[in-house]
Design a protein around this motif. Sequence first.
Motif, PDB file in Angstrom:
ATOM      1  N   THR A  94      75.038  55.109  43.129  1.00  0.00           N
ATOM      2  CA  THR A  94      76.461  55.331  43.392  1.00  0.00           C
ATOM      3  C   THR A  94      77.088  54.182  44.160  1.00  0.00           C
ATOM      4  O   THR A  94      78.293  53.970  44.067  1.00  0.00           O
ATOM      5  CB  THR A  94      76.695  56.649  44.165  1.00  0.00           C
ATOM      6  N   VAL A  95      76.283  53.437  44.910  1.00  0.00           N
ATOM      7  CA  VAL A  95      76.800  52.322  45.695  1.00  0.00           C
ATOM      8  C   VAL A  95      75.812  51.171  45.619  1.00  0.00           C
ATOM      9  O   VAL A  95      74.757  51.221  46.230  1.00  0.00           O
ATOM     10  CB  VAL A  95      76.993  52.730  47.178  1.00  0.00           C
ATOM     11  N   GLY A  96      76.127  50.161  44.849  1.00  0.00           N
ATOM     12  CA  GLY A  96      75.274  48.974  44.800  1.00  0.00           C
ATOM     13  C   GLY A  96      74.964  48.499  43.402  1.00  0.00           C
ATOM     14  O   GLY A  96      75.193  47.346  43.080  1.00  0.00           O
ATOM     15  N   ILE A  97      74.424  49.367  42.554  1.00  0.00           N
ATOM     16  CA  ILE A  97      74.093  48.949  41.191  1.00  0.00           C
ATOM     17  C   ILE A  97      75.368  48.929  40.371  1.00  0.00           C
ATOM     18  O   ILE A  97      76.036  49.953  40.223  1.00  0.00           O
ATOM     19  CB  ILE A  97      73.038  49.868  40.543  1.00  0.00           C
ATOM     20  N   GLN A  98      75.714  47.754  39.894  1.00  0.00           N
ATOM     21  CA  GLN A  98      76.929  47.622  39.101  1.00  0.00           C
ATOM     22  C   GLN A  98      76.739  48.375  37.785  1.00  0.00           C
ATOM     23  O   GLN A  98      75.792  48.130  37.057  1.00  0.00           O
ATOM     24  CB  GLN A  98      77.263  46.157  38.870  1.00  0.00           C
ATOM     25  N   GLY A  99      77.622  49.326  37.525  1.00  0.00           N
ATOM     26  CA  GLY A  99      77.509  50.160  36.335  1.00  0.00           C
ATOM     27  C   GLY A  99      76.772  51.453  36.593  1.00  0.00           C
ATOM     28  O   GLY A  99      76.743  52.331  35.736  1.00  0.00           O
ATOM     29  N   GLY A 100      76.159  51.587  37.771  1.00  0.00           N
ATOM     30  CA  GLY A 100      75.470  52.821  38.143  1.00  0.00           C
ATOM     31  C   GLY A 100      74.201  53.082  37.350  1.00  0.00           C
ATOM     32  O   GLY A 100      73.630  52.198  36.742  1.00  0.00           O
ATOM     33  N   CYS A 101      73.760  54.323  37.377  1.00  0.00           N
ATOM     34  CA  CYS A 101      72.541  54.761  36.700  1.00  0.00           C
ATOM     35  C   CYS A 101      72.924  55.720  35.582  1.00  0.00           C
ATOM     36  O   CYS A 101      74.035  56.258  35.600  1.00  0.00           O
ATOM     37  CB  CYS A 101      71.605  55.469  37.691  1.00  0.00           C
ATOM     38  N   PRO A 102      72.074  55.972  34.618  1.00  0.00           N
ATOM     39  CA  PRO A 102      70.658  55.622  34.572  1.00  0.00           C
ATOM     40  C   PRO A 102      70.428  54.160  34.189  1.00  0.00           C
ATOM     41  O   PRO A 102      71.280  53.525  33.588  1.00  0.00           O
ATOM     42  CB  PRO A 102      70.107  56.554  33.494  1.00  0.00           C
ATOM     43  N   LEU A 103      69.243  53.686  34.548  1.00  0.00           N
ATOM     44  CA  LEU A 103      68.786  52.359  34.160  1.00  0.00           C
ATOM     45  C   LEU A 103      67.824  52.505  32.993  1.00  0.00           C
ATOM     46  O   LEU A 103      67.075  53.480  32.920  1.00  0.00           O
ATOM     47  CB  LEU A 103      68.079  51.676  35.336  1.00  0.00           C
ATOM     48  N   SER A 104      67.837  51.529  32.108  1.00  0.00           N
ATOM     49  CA  SER A 104      66.951  51.556  30.945  1.00  0.00           C
ATOM     50  C   SER A 104      65.884  50.488  31.070  1.00  0.00           C
ATOM     51  O   SER A 104      66.180  49.356  31.489  1.00  0.00           O
ATOM     52  CB  SER A 104      67.748  51.310  29.659  1.00  0.00           C
ATOM     53  N   ALA A 105      64.662  50.825  30.705  1.00  0.00           N
ATOM     54  CA  ALA A 105      63.545  49.869  30.745  1.00  0.00           C
ATOM     55  C   ALA A 105      63.899  48.634  29.932  1.00  0.00           C
ATOM     56  O   ALA A 105      64.422  48.734  28.820  1.00  0.00           O
ATOM     57  CB  ALA A 105      62.284  50.523  30.202  1.00  0.00           C
ATOM     58  N   GLY A 106      63.644  47.472  30.507  1.00  0.00           N
ATOM     59  CA  GLY A 106      63.878  46.211  29.822  1.00  0.00           C
ATOM     60  C   GLY A 106      65.316  45.729  29.847  1.00  0.00           C
ATOM     61  O   GLY A 106      65.622  44.669  29.323  1.00  0.00           O
ATOM     62  N   THR A 107      66.190  46.491  30.476  1.00  0.00           N
ATOM     63  CA  THR A 107      67.603  46.124  30.547  1.00  0.00           C
ATOM     64  C   THR A 107      67.925  45.564  31.919  1.00  0.00           C
ATOM     65  O   THR A 107      67.530  46.123  32.940  1.00  0.00           O
ATOM     66  CB  THR A 107      68.494  47.350  30.256  1.00  0.00           C
ATOM     67  N   GLY A 108      68.687  44.484  31.938  1.00  0.00           N
ATOM     68  CA  GLY A 108      69.056  43.853  33.196  1.00  0.00           C
ATOM     69  C   GLY A 108      70.200  44.568  33.885  1.00  0.00           C
ATOM     70  O   GLY A 108      71.016  45.227  33.250  1.00  0.00           O
ATOM     71  N   PHE A 109      70.231  44.438  35.207  1.00  0.00           N
ATOM     72  CA  PHE A 109      71.324  44.981  36.003  1.00  0.00           C
ATOM     73  C   PHE A 109      71.542  44.104  37.219  1.00  0.00           C
ATOM     74  O   PHE A 109      70.699  43.280  37.572  1.00  0.00           O
ATOM     75  CB  PHE A 109      71.065  46.443  36.409  1.00  0.00           C
ATOM     76  N   ASN A 110      72.693  44.272  37.854  1.00  0.00           N
ATOM     77  CA  ASN A 110      73.040  43.533  39.070  1.00  0.00           C
ATOM     78  C   ASN A 110      73.160  44.513  40.224  1.00  0.00           C
ATOM     79  O   ASN A 110      73.547  45.660  40.034  1.00  0.00           O
ATOM     80  CB  ASN A 110      74.366  42.797  38.890  1.00  0.00           C
ATOM     81  N   TYR A 111      72.848  44.015  41.404  1.00  0.00           N
ATOM     82  CA  TYR A 111      72.900  44.841  42.611  1.00  0.00           C
ATOM     83  C   TYR A 111      73.719  44.103  43.663  1.00  0.00           C
ATOM     84  O   TYR A 111      73.418  42.957  44.006  1.00  0.00           O
ATOM     85  CB  TYR A 111      71.479  45.097  43.110  1.00  0.00           C
ATOM     86  N   ALA A 112      74.766  44.739  44.161  1.00  0.00           N
ATOM     87  CA  ALA A 112      75.641  44.129  45.161  1.00  0.00           C
ATOM     88  C   ALA A 112      75.455  44.795  46.512  1.00  0.00           C
ATOM     89  O   ALA A 112      75.245  45.997  46.603  1.00  0.00           O
ATOM     90  CB  ALA A 112      77.097  44.246  44.720  1.00  0.00           C
ATOM     91  N   LEU A 113      75.550  43.997  47.556  1.00  0.00           N
ATOM     92  CA  LEU A 113      75.383  44.467  48.925  1.00  0.00           C
ATOM     93  C   LEU A 113      76.570  43.953  49.730  1.00  0.00           C
ATOM     94  O   LEU A 113      76.858  42.758  49.702  1.00  0.00           O
ATOM     95  CB  LEU A 113      74.082  43.893  49.477  1.00  0.00           C
TER      96      LEU A 113
END
Length: 151
Positions: A94-113
Amino acid sequence: MFKFLLVAALVPAMTLAAVSFTACPNGAPTPASLTVNDCSGDVCTMTAGQAVNALATGIVSPIDSASATAHITVRLGGLDLGFVIPQELANACTVGIQGGCPLSAGTGFNYALFDDSLDVPARGVAVEIEVGLTGDGGVALGCLRFNAIIA
């Protein structure tokens, strides 16, 4: 107290430089790049009371995960300073992963702090900061360590 507020949408549009980081010993995926304020190189100098803006890009999830919990550890001379991320900030979906969850195996994501007012008791000395994400079943989704001095 080390207070972090993870807000993906608040990473400023300022030019951010690459910060050197290392992988965590747990074998978790690392990002393709890390930016922290205007830091570059091996040691990031951050000022207490000033905002910290960080972005880890290109983390590739090793598993499908409906959850992601953040942790931050600050070490001085290898000793954990005991920082525990506040419970309300730990949900990285909810706070940090751009685009939120769920995450998929092998798929890239960004994390903001984003921390609007850095406050760390260890000032003027080199510390190691570890930022990590844990997914479903306790699987490490990503982790990195970087060196900083809090001025």
